[in-house]
Scaffold this motif. Structure first.
Motif, PDB file in Angstrom:
ATOM      1  N   VAL A  30       0.842  -1.203   0.000  1.00 34.88           N
ATOM      2  CA  VAL A  30       0.000   0.000   0.000  1.00 34.88           C
ATOM      3  C   VAL A  30       0.872   1.246   0.000  1.00 34.88           C
ATOM      4  CG1 VAL A  30      -1.661   1.350   1.356  1.00 34.88           C
ATOM      5  CG2 VAL A  30      -2.023  -1.116   1.029  1.00 34.88           C
ATOM      6  N   LEU A  31       1.920   1.250   0.808  1.00 33.78           N
ATOM      7  CA  LEU A  31       2.816   2.409   0.835  1.00 33.78           C
ATOM      8  C   LEU A  31       3.463   2.622  -0.533  1.00 33.78           C
ATOM      9  CD1 LEU A  31       3.704   4.529   2.927  1.00 33.78           C
ATOM     10  CD2 LEU A  31       5.754   3.149   3.273  1.00 33.78           C
ATOM     11  N   PHE A  41      -4.811   4.020  -8.278  1.00 32.69           N
ATOM     12  CA  PHE A  41      -6.152   4.209  -7.728  1.00 32.69           C
ATOM     13  C   PHE A  41      -6.977   5.098  -8.647  1.00 32.69           C
ATOM     14  CE2 PHE A  41      -3.319   3.540  -4.089  1.00 32.69           C
ATOM     15  CZ  PHE A  41      -3.958   2.469  -3.474  1.00 32.69           C
ATOM     16  N   PRO A  42      -8.313   4.985  -8.567  1.00 34.38           N
ATOM     17  CA  PRO A  42      -9.167   5.885  -9.348  1.00 34.38           C
ATOM     18  C   PRO A  42      -8.936   7.331  -8.902  1.00 34.38           C
ATOM     19  CG  PRO A  42     -10.462   4.107  -8.355  1.00 34.38           C
ATOM     20  CD  PRO A  42      -9.075   4.019  -7.791  1.00 34.38           C
ATOM     21  N   HIS A  59     -10.936   2.972  -1.708  1.00 41.53           N
ATOM     22  CA  HIS A  59     -10.174   2.577  -2.893  1.00 41.53           C
ATOM     23  C   HIS A  59      -9.019   1.642  -2.502  1.00 41.53           C
ATOM     24  CE1 HIS A  59     -12.488   5.195  -5.384  1.00 41.53           C
ATOM     25  NE2 HIS A  59     -11.975   6.313  -4.892  1.00 41.53           N
ATOM     26  N   ILE A  60      -8.401   1.937  -1.363  1.00 38.71           N
ATOM     27  CA  ILE A  60      -7.334   1.062  -0.875  1.00 38.71           C
ATOM     28  C   ILE A  60      -7.912  -0.307  -0.547  1.00 38.71           C
ATOM     29  CG2 ILE A  60      -5.614   0.726   0.948  1.00 38.71           C
ATOM     30  CD1 ILE A  60      -5.470   3.860   1.114  1.00 38.71           C
ATOM     31  N   GLN A  61      -9.059  -0.319   0.106  1.00 32.02           N
ATOM     32  CA  GLN A  61      -9.725  -1.572   0.469  1.00 32.02           C
ATOM     33  C   GLN A  61     -10.067  -2.375  -0.786  1.00 32.02           C
ATOM     34  OE1 GLN A  61     -13.438  -2.266   0.236  1.00 32.02           O
ATOM     35  NE2 GLN A  61     -12.916  -4.329   0.905  1.00 32.02           N
ATOM     36  N   ALA A  67     -10.908  -6.993   4.018  1.00 32.94           N
ATOM     37  CA  ALA A  67     -12.038  -6.402   4.739  1.00 32.94           C
ATOM     38  C   ALA A  67     -11.707  -4.958   5.117  1.00 32.94           C
ATOM     39  CB  ALA A  67     -12.342  -7.219   5.989  1.00 32.94           C
ATOM     40  N   GLN A  68     -12.742  -4.137   5.173  1.00 32.27           N
ATOM     41  CA  GLN A  68     -12.558  -2.734   5.504  1.00 32.27           C
ATOM     42  C   GLN A  68     -11.896  -2.580   6.870  1.00 32.27           C
ATOM     43  OE1 GLN A  68     -14.522  -0.832   7.976  1.00 32.27           O
ATOM     44  NE2 GLN A  68     -13.255   0.943   7.525  1.00 32.27           N
TER      45      GLN A  68
END
Length: 124
Positions: A30-31, A41-42, A59-61, A67-68
């Motif tokens: 993610v970083l 990402f959008p 968007h990351i999820q 899961a969120q």
């Protein structure tokens, strides 16, 4: 090594949080994605600028497929480590890299574990 050469407990603690956060491959990924958010990402320019405000946690999820609650916990760990900053936009949280803190961490890590100087022979 003399005791005055040993890093202090505070110095080690400052290094440990980011190291622990980056030990998880998803958090590290993610970083890395947040380094170039427009590519990964959008982009919603009417809502936020991903460089200044960040990427919405939803968007990351979606990109991780986790899961969120897991993604929120991962982002909280990165934020506690000082590697990302969060911004609330309405009911959503957006995250962006803290480039200044990341650069500081990299420098501290190099000093903390010792930098290898290529001009010097390695100890045998």
């Amino acid at each position: 090594m003399t005791t005055h050469d040993m890093p202090g407990a505070d110095d080690l603690t400052a290094l440990l949080e980011p190291v622990k956060a980056l030990a998880n491959p998803v958090r590290l990924q993610v970083l890395q994605w947040l380094r170039d958010p427009e590519e990964h990402f959008p982009v919603e320019p009417d809502i936020t600028d991903p460089r200044t405000v960040g990427v919405c946690v939803s968007h990351i999820q979606a990109k991780t497929g986790l899961a969120q609650s897991t993604v929120s916990a991962y982002m909280a760990a990165l934020e506690r480590a000082g590697l990302v900053r969060s911004t609330r936009v309405g009911k959503w949280t957006h995250y962006r890299r803290d480039e200044e803190r990341i650069a500081q961490f990299v420098e501290e890590l190099g000093l903390g574990i010792g930098q290898v100087h290529l001009a010097e022979p390695l100890p045998r």
